[in-house]
Design an enzyme around this catalytic site. Structure first.
Site, mmCIF file in Angstrom:
data_model
loop_
_atom_site.group_PDB
_atom_site.id
_atom_site.type_symbol
_atom_site.label_atom_id
_atom_site.label_comp_id
_atom_site.label_asym_id
_atom_site.label_seq_id
_atom_site.Cartn_x
_atom_site.Cartn_y
_atom_site.Cartn_z
ATOM 1 N N SER A 133 25.806 78.408 48.938
ATOM 2 C CA SER A 133 26.146 78.317 47.530
ATOM 3 C C SER A 133 25.525 77.036 47.000
ATOM 4 O O SER A 133 25.195 76.128 47.778
ATOM 5 C CB SER A 133 27.674 78.265 47.369
ATOM 6 O OG SER A 133 28.053 77.818 46.083
ATOM 7 N N TYR A 146 36.554 74.132 50.074
ATOM 8 C CA TYR A 146 35.500 75.140 49.922
ATOM 9 C C TYR A 146 34.129 74.491 50.045
ATOM 10 O O TYR A 146 33.265 74.979 50.778
ATOM 11 C CB TYR A 146 35.621 75.844 48.569
ATOM 12 C CG TYR A 146 34.415 76.701 48.262
ATOM 13 C CD1 TYR A 146 34.205 77.902 48.935
ATOM 14 C CD2 TYR A 146 33.469 76.298 47.317
ATOM 15 C CE1 TYR A 146 33.083 78.683 48.682
ATOM 16 C CE2 TYR A 146 32.347 77.072 47.057
ATOM 17 C CZ TYR A 146 32.164 78.263 47.730
ATOM 18 O OH TYR A 146 31.047 79.014 47.481
#
Length: 272
Positions: A133, A146
């Site tokens: 990501s 995360y």
């Protein structure tokens, strides 16, 4: 076509589902893994073979790989897509939830990769594509664990690429920006729930509602945008090490690289 037998994890929805479909439609023999077979069954119409998989369970991982090897005799491509976003202030998130985040997004990915490496090494080729990501390059408000998982994906992928190069194995990293999937709603709900009755509640509620508004809107990219990049990486003999795509992905990475850290912090705390 080499690299024609591909296993993709987290194939029941979102990026994984779109990728399984587009690869199958382009001549790949695709196996799609997920915890719930009922959510995978609709992929059968595209020629995808569903496999029950929990990336955090050793027995499940071994059973899935053995099933593919027994049927195909090889596995040419592994797309590590399974993952989720657990948001919340570091003070509020339990260590159990933090470990779960790392088990799914990091350790499960590596353990599955370790299972396919001997087969790829034997045939002297293979592709491993890890879904990271832009969150592996920059940190958003309340996303500590995360982002820790995605920074880990970035580092481990770089290490793996160097270690496996001499065996003809290619490693690529996919770095999506804003993609319209269930990911955002899960992360937002986790943030709001973990912050109830804490000193972070007000800010967390605002940030969480901002995420929900964003993911319910029309400003995010389709999962197909990511799927097409993965197809491109699979088709190339020598894929790029990183592919960046999706809403605000490239501008976000550039801003993070150029802006003073405190200014970037301010922006991330007020984007919602």
């Amino acid at each position: 076509m080499k690299n024609n037998v591909v296993f993709i994890t987290g194939a029941s929805s979102g990026i994984g589902y779109s990728t399984a479909k587009i690869l199958a439609n382009n001549g790949y023999k695709v196996y799609g893994g997920g915890r719930r077979l009922d959510k995978l069954n609709s992929l059968k119409e595209f020629g995808v073979t569903p496999i029950k998989l929990d990336v955090t369970d050793n027995f499940s991982r071994n059973k899935a790989i053995n099933q593919i090897i027994k049927k195909e005799g090889t596995i040419d491509g592994l797309i590590n897509n399974a993952g989720y976003g657990s948001y919340g202030a570091l003070e509020n998130v339990s260590i159990e939830e933090a470990k779960k985040q790392m088990e799914v997004n990091v350790f499960g990915m590596i353990e599955l990769t370790k299972l396919v490496l001997p087969y790829m090494r034997k045939q002297k080729y293979g592709k491993i594509i890890n879904i990271s990501s832009i969150g592996g390059k920059m940190v958003s408000y309340f996303g500590g664990w995360y982002h820790a998982s995605k920074y880990s994906v970035e580092a481990l992928s770089d290490a793996l690429r160097m270690e496996t190069k001499k065996f003809g194995i290619k490693v690529a990293i996919i770095e999506p920006g804003g993609i319209k999937t269930n990911w955002g709603m899960i992360a937002a709900n986790q943030l709001i729930n973990s912050s109830k009755n804490t000193v972070y509640q007000k800010e967390a509620l605002k940030a969480g509602n901002g995420m929900k508004k964003q993911y319910n809107g029309n400003g995010l990219s389709s999962p197909n945008v990511v799927a097409k990049k993965i197809l491109k990486a699979m088709n190339k003999k020598n894929p790029k090490t990183r592919y960046v795509m999706g809403t605000a992905a490239k501008p976000g990475v550039i801003m993070h690289a150029l802006l003073p850290t405190k200014l970037f912090d301010f922006i991330m705390m007020h984007v919602s």
